[in-house]
Design an enzyme around this catalytic site. Structure first.
Site, mmCIF file in Angstrom:
data_model
loop_
_atom_site.group_PDB
_atom_site.id
_atom_site.type_symbol
_atom_site.label_atom_id
_atom_site.label_comp_id
_atom_site.label_asym_id
_atom_site.label_seq_id
_atom_site.Cartn_x
_atom_site.Cartn_y
_atom_site.Cartn_z
ATOM 1 N N ARG A 83 0.654 -1.334 -0.073
ATOM 2 C CA ARG A 83 -0.119 -0.120 0.079
ATOM 3 C C ARG A 83 0.845 1.247 0.073
ATOM 4 N NH1 ARG A 83 -4.896 -0.061 4.040
ATOM 5 N NH2 ARG A 83 -3.339 0.132 5.559
ATOM 6 N N ASP A 84 2.069 1.255 -0.382
ATOM 7 C CA ASP A 84 2.921 2.420 -0.628
ATOM 8 C C ASP A 84 4.120 1.960 -1.350
ATOM 9 O OD1 ASP A 84 3.349 5.118 -0.312
ATOM 10 O OD2 ASP A 84 4.425 5.050 1.667
ATOM 11 N N ILE A 85 3.889 1.304 -2.447
ATOM 12 C CA ILE A 85 4.977 1.170 -3.433
ATOM 13 C C ILE A 85 5.233 2.372 -4.312
ATOM 14 C CG2 ILE A 85 5.758 -0.218 -5.462
ATOM 15 C CD1 ILE A 85 5.447 -1.747 -3.068
#
Length: 331
Positions: A83-85
């Site tokens: 959820r934060d690539i």
């Protein structure tokens, strides 16, 4: 890197063999007040490389993309959504070995679609359209969208969708993908659907991706288009992306001289692993998190975990608290 979040610590340690992340563990105090987790040094990250004047060849792009997908396959097989690539969360060393970091927004996949999931995730430039349009539930497809944005950024050496606000971000996406159909917006909230339908329809302009650079070949654009799909259910999965022909050269280069899962024999022959992209043996269990009710309990659990790792026969890293560098390190 000093980790104070046990969620980051536990998840990172369990996936170290595939991402891979190597740990040196030490108990800095027997009073369980200080626990330091020290990782190997990686000199840069993908963001710094993209904005630098350093030349990026097609081989660079392929081997970077392969490693991102390889790490994500393991995460998703363990039912973990990162959820934060983004490029800043992809560490790179001088040999182009890439490792995924920062699990501060990661969570276990939610199988119950009636349960709401937070929308305050993913840096805006890499945020999937379903999140921008207020979807209350989403899947691992949000990570694939982020990878597509990074892939485009590697090809063009600039952020693919660089907007000042979430609304403008959605506008930039629709300028490329065209106005989505009602079916493609079925995960969106009512307000977002109404906003989209009030605007003049936009045609698809995916051919613009060929202008990103000379590295934007037919194979590259074909894979990129499958990642940048508005409907998350139609977006390519990490497993299928790894099977795309564009990734083949990246896989070959990585396992020929960069990985730790293959080795060269004394006779000079390369011995390849039987599984190039391993999956987790079981889903990640976050039950331990729900049992933590106080800061003291978190400290005790982290101390216990580190102590268990030190009993495995590995030589611990020793820290000298009297050294001149210790104060700046611990700050």
């Amino acid at each position: 890197m000093l980790l104070s979040d046990p969620n980051k610590f536990n998840q990172n340690s369990r996936i170290r063999y595939t991402l891979p992340i190597n740990f040196s563990l030490t108990l800095a105090s027997q009073k369980k007040t200080n626990s330091y987790v020290i990782t190997e040094l990686l000199q840069s990250d993908l963001h710094k490389i993209i904005v630098s004047p350093q030349h990026l060849s097609a081989d660079h792009i392929k081997v970077f993309l392969y490693q991102i997908l390889r790490g994500l396959k393991y995460l998703h097989s363990a039912r973990i959504l990162h959820r934060d690539i983004k490029p800043g969360n992809l560490l790179v060393n001088s040999n182009c070995v890439l490792k995924i970091c920062d699990f501060g927004l990661a969570r276990v996949e939610e199988p119950d679609q009636s349960k709401h999931m937070t929308q305050e995730v993913v840096t805006q430039y890499y945020r999937a359209p379903e999140i921008l349009m207020g979807a209350r539930h989403y899947s691992a497809a949000v990570d694939v969208w982020s990878v597509g944005c990074i892939f485009g950024e590697l090809l063009g050496r600039r952020i693919l969708f660089q907007a000042q606000s979430p609304v403008q971000q959605l506008e930039l996406i629709t300028e490329l993908l065209g106005t989505p159909s009602l079916e493609d917006m079925r995960h969106a909230c009512e307000g977002a659907r109404s906003h989209m339908l009030r605007r003049a329809p936009k045609p698809r302009s995916l051919t613009a991706l060929y202008t990103l650079s000379t590295h934007a070949t037919h194979e590259a654009v074909h894979l990129l288009c499958q990642m940048l799909v508005f409907d998350p259910d139609k977006r390519i999965s990490v497993i299928d992306a790894l099977a795309h022909p564009y990734v083949d050269e990246g896989r070959l280069r990585y396992h020929s001289c960069m990985c730790k899962c293959c080795y060269t024999t004394s006779a000079g022959m390369r011995q390849y692993t039987g599984e190039f992209e391993p999956s987790a043996t079981q889903a990640f269990d976050d039950l331990w998190e729900r049992k933590l009710t106080s800061v003291q309990q978190v400290k005790e659990e982290m101390h216990k975990f580190i102590a268990e790792q030190l009993q495995t026969g590995r030589v611990p890293l020793c820290i000298n608290p009297q050294s001149a560098a210790f104060k700046s390190f611990a700050r």
